[in-house]
Design a protein around this motif. Structure first.
Motif, PDB file in Angstrom:
ATOM      1  N   THR A  65       0.787  -1.369   0.200  1.00 51.59           N
ATOM      2  CA  THR A  65      -0.076   0.093   0.032  1.00 51.59           C
ATOM      3  C   THR A  65       0.901   1.239  -0.043  1.00 51.59           C
ATOM      4  N   TYR A  66       0.504   2.193  -0.860  1.00 55.35           N
ATOM      5  CA  TYR A  66       1.233   3.556  -0.930  1.00 55.35           C
ATOM      6  C   TYR A  66       0.609   4.340   0.198  1.00 55.35           C
ATOM      7  N   ILE A  67       1.435   5.015   1.136  1.00 53.26           N
ATOM      8  CA  ILE A  67       1.020   5.540   2.204  1.00 53.26           C
ATOM      9  C   ILE A  67       1.065   7.023   1.835  1.00 53.26           C
ATOM     10  N   ASP A  68       2.545   7.562   1.583  1.00 54.98           N
ATOM     11  CA  ASP A  68       2.802   8.925   1.823  1.00 54.98           C
ATOM     12  C   ASP A  68       3.752   9.368   0.622  1.00 54.98           C
ATOM     13  N   SER A  69       4.191  10.532   0.250  1.00 53.78           N
ATOM     14  CA  SER A  69       5.226  10.980  -0.552  1.00 53.78           C
ATOM     15  C   SER A  69       5.573  12.237   0.047  1.00 53.78           C
ATOM     16  N   ASN A  70       7.104  12.497   0.063  1.00 56.19           N
ATOM     17  CA  ASN A  70       7.569  13.840   0.117  1.00 56.19           C
ATOM     18  C   ASN A  70       8.756  13.966  -0.832  1.00 56.19           C
ATOM     19  N   GLY A  71       8.284  14.681  -1.757  1.00 57.08           N
ATOM     20  CA  GLY A  71       9.339  14.911  -2.955  1.00 57.08           C
ATOM     21  C   GLY A  71       9.634  13.679  -3.643  1.00 57.08           C
ATOM     22  N   SER A  72      10.657  13.067  -3.450  1.00 61.00           N
ATOM     23  CA  SER A  72      11.299  11.924  -4.209  1.00 61.00           C
ATOM     24  C   SER A  72      11.290  10.758  -3.310  1.00 61.00           C
ATOM     25  N   ASN A  73      10.780  10.759  -2.070  1.00 62.68           N
ATOM     26  CA  ASN A  73      10.538   9.927  -0.991  1.00 62.68           C
ATOM     27  C   ASN A  73       9.236   9.479  -0.810  1.00 62.68           C
ATOM     28  N   ASP A  74       9.028   8.255  -1.240  1.00 64.18           N
ATOM     29  CA  ASP A  74       7.722   7.614  -1.029  1.00 64.18           C
ATOM     30  C   ASP A  74       7.773   6.627   0.342  1.00 64.18           C
ATOM     31  N   LYS A  75       6.684   6.429   0.908  1.00 58.24           N
ATOM     32  CA  LYS A  75       6.185   5.531   2.176  1.00 58.24           C
ATOM     33  C   LYS A  75       5.533   4.495   1.819  1.00 58.24           C
ATOM     34  N   LEU A  76       5.568   3.318   1.739  1.00 57.29           N
ATOM     35  CA  LEU A  76       4.924   2.302   1.612  1.00 57.29           C
ATOM     36  C   LEU A  76       4.647   1.249   2.691  1.00 57.29           C
ATOM     37  N   TYR A  77       3.764   0.375   2.432  1.00 59.97           N
ATOM     38  CA  TYR A  77       3.464  -0.629   3.887  1.00 59.97           C
ATOM     39  C   TYR A  77       2.851  -1.888   3.212  1.00 59.97           C
ATOM     40  N   SER A  78       3.540  -3.018   4.012  1.00 60.75           N
ATOM     41  CA  SER A  78       2.887  -4.350   3.526  1.00 60.75           C
ATOM     42  C   SER A  78       3.277  -5.195   4.692  1.00 60.75           C
ATOM     43  N   ASN A  79       2.066  -5.964   5.237  1.00 65.92           N
ATOM     44  CA  ASN A  79       2.135  -6.879   6.294  1.00 65.92           C
ATOM     45  C   ASN A  79       2.913  -6.449   7.403  1.00 65.92           C
ATOM     46  N   GLY A  80       2.564  -5.289   8.056  1.00 65.28           N
ATOM     47  CA  GLY A  80       3.261  -4.707   9.127  1.00 65.28           C
ATOM     48  C   GLY A  80       4.901  -4.278   8.890  1.00 65.28           C
ATOM     49  N   VAL A  81       5.215  -4.211   7.897  1.00 65.83           N
ATOM     50  CA  VAL A  81       6.513  -3.574   7.578  1.00 65.83           C
ATOM     51  C   VAL A  81       6.380  -2.169   6.665  1.00 65.83           C
ATOM     52  N   TYR A  82       7.322  -1.347   6.978  1.00 67.04           N
ATOM     53  CA  TYR A  82       7.201  -0.101   6.146  1.00 67.04           C
ATOM     54  C   TYR A  82       8.272  -0.108   5.493  1.00 67.04           C
ATOM     55  N   TYR A  83       8.200   0.409   3.877  1.00 68.34           N
ATOM     56  CA  TYR A  83       9.099   0.294   3.083  1.00 68.34           C
ATOM     57  C   TYR A  83       9.259   1.892   2.766  1.00 68.34           C
ATOM     58  N   TYR A  84      10.496   2.423   3.003  1.00 62.93           N
ATOM     59  CA  TYR A  84      11.072   3.609   2.346  1.00 62.93           C
ATOM     60  C   TYR A  84      11.936   3.746   1.322  1.00 62.93           C
ATOM     61  N   LEU A  85      11.115   4.157   0.285  1.00 56.93           N
ATOM     62  CA  LEU A  85      11.809   4.457  -0.962  1.00 56.93           C
ATOM     63  C   LEU A  85      12.259   5.806  -1.440  1.00 56.93           C
ATOM     64  N   TYR A  86      13.484   5.818  -1.653  1.00 60.06           N
ATOM     65  CA  TYR A  86      14.195   7.170  -2.013  1.00 60.06           C
ATOM     66  C   TYR A  86      14.593   7.026  -3.566  1.00 60.06           C
ATOM     67  N   LEU A  87      14.346   8.090  -4.352  1.00 64.96           N
ATOM     68  CA  LEU A  87      14.584   8.198  -5.824  1.00 64.96           C
ATOM     69  C   LEU A  87      15.792   9.226  -5.859  1.00 64.96           C
ATOM     70  N   ASP A  88      16.895   8.544  -6.526  1.00 58.86           N
ATOM     71  CA  ASP A  88      17.956   9.530  -6.675  1.00 58.86           C
ATOM     72  C   ASP A  88      17.958  10.060  -7.932  1.00 58.86           C
ATOM     73  N   GLU A  89      17.084  11.109  -8.253  1.00 64.70           N
ATOM     74  CA  GLU A  89      16.901  11.889  -9.699  1.00 64.70           C
ATOM     75  C   GLU A  89      18.331  12.272 -10.077  1.00 64.70           C
ATOM     76  N   ILE A  90      19.018  13.006  -9.025  1.00 63.16           N
ATOM     77  CA  ILE A  90      20.208  13.685  -9.570  1.00 63.16           C
ATOM     78  C   ILE A  90      21.155  12.561  -9.939  1.00 63.16           C
ATOM     79  N   GLY A  91      21.299  11.497  -9.285  1.00 65.61           N
ATOM     80  CA  GLY A  91      22.196  10.392  -9.769  1.00 65.61           C
ATOM     81  C   GLY A  91      21.713  10.100 -11.038  1.00 65.61           C
TER      82      GLY A  91
END
Length: 199
Positions: free
Chosen positions: A58-84
């Motif tokens: 489940t997508y939870i929230d976004s802060n710029g190029s950082n997204d927070k996701l959730y599945s089965n009691g675990v939070y996933y923190y996705l960071y996108l390196d657009e500059i890289g």
């Protein structure tokens, strides 16, 4: 009836249906099977990027190029390196034998790495691929599910080069402001108006 069965089998053989079974007991197999596919799916769009969020995540929230996701009691923190991504930064990785798991990843011309560090009874998962990184903290039994979901997410990330180029421009996010004071005196204009009326 036999003709229909034979016709059905021939149709199945000629259509080229393939089923790929992923052995979810092996981290190496999960990564190799998922990343080797050319996934074009997406169901999440951000500013300058898009990717696929797998079923059960489940997508939870976004802060710029950082997204927070959730599945089965675990939070996933996705960071996108657009500059890289924009400058095609080279990934440097050295395998660490002291980690629970450490591996360099190369698929489809993209590089990355997966490291899992044991901290007390939890495992810190750091999965970098395709100029994006997912971090999660979980128990040992959740590791393979996290790797599977992360592999799908990271392999489907597509960047919009033109939007990223615009967002890196220093003037892109600046507002053009004009100072306006509602309490300033406008007597000069009023005087001109009154003189005109008198004439």
């Amino acid at each position: 009836m036999k003709k229909l069965a034979i016709l059905g089998l021939i149709t199945l053989l000629l259509t080229g249906c393939t089923i790929v079974r992923i052995d979810t007991k092996s981290i190496d197999n999960i990564i190799d099977v998922v990343l080797s596919k050319n996934n074009t799916l997406y169901n999440r769009v951000g500013r300058g990027y898009k990717y696929y969020v797998p079923r059960g995540v489940t997508y939870i929230d976004s802060n710029g190029s950082n997204d927070k996701l959730y599945s089965n009691g675990v939070y996933y923190y996705l960071y996108l390196d657009e500059i890289g991504y924009y400058y095609k930064k080279n990934i440097k990785f050295k395998k660490d034998p002291l980690k629970y798991y450490s591996r360099e990843i190369k698929h489809n011309g993209k590089k990355g790495y997966l490291e899992i560090t044991k901290k007390n009874n939890l495992y810190l998962i750091e999965f970098f691929y395709n100029y994006a990184r997912i971090e999660a903290l979980a128990t040992e039994k959740d590791i393979n599910d996290i790797i599977l979901n992360s592999s799908y997410i990271l392999s489907t990330i597509k960047y919009n080069h033109n939007i990223i180029k615009l967002s890196l421009n220093e003037n892109f996010l600046k507002n053009k402001e004009e100072k306006y004071n509602v309490f300033s005196s406008k007597k000069q204009n009023e005087n001109n108006f009154l003189r005109y009326e008198e004439k």
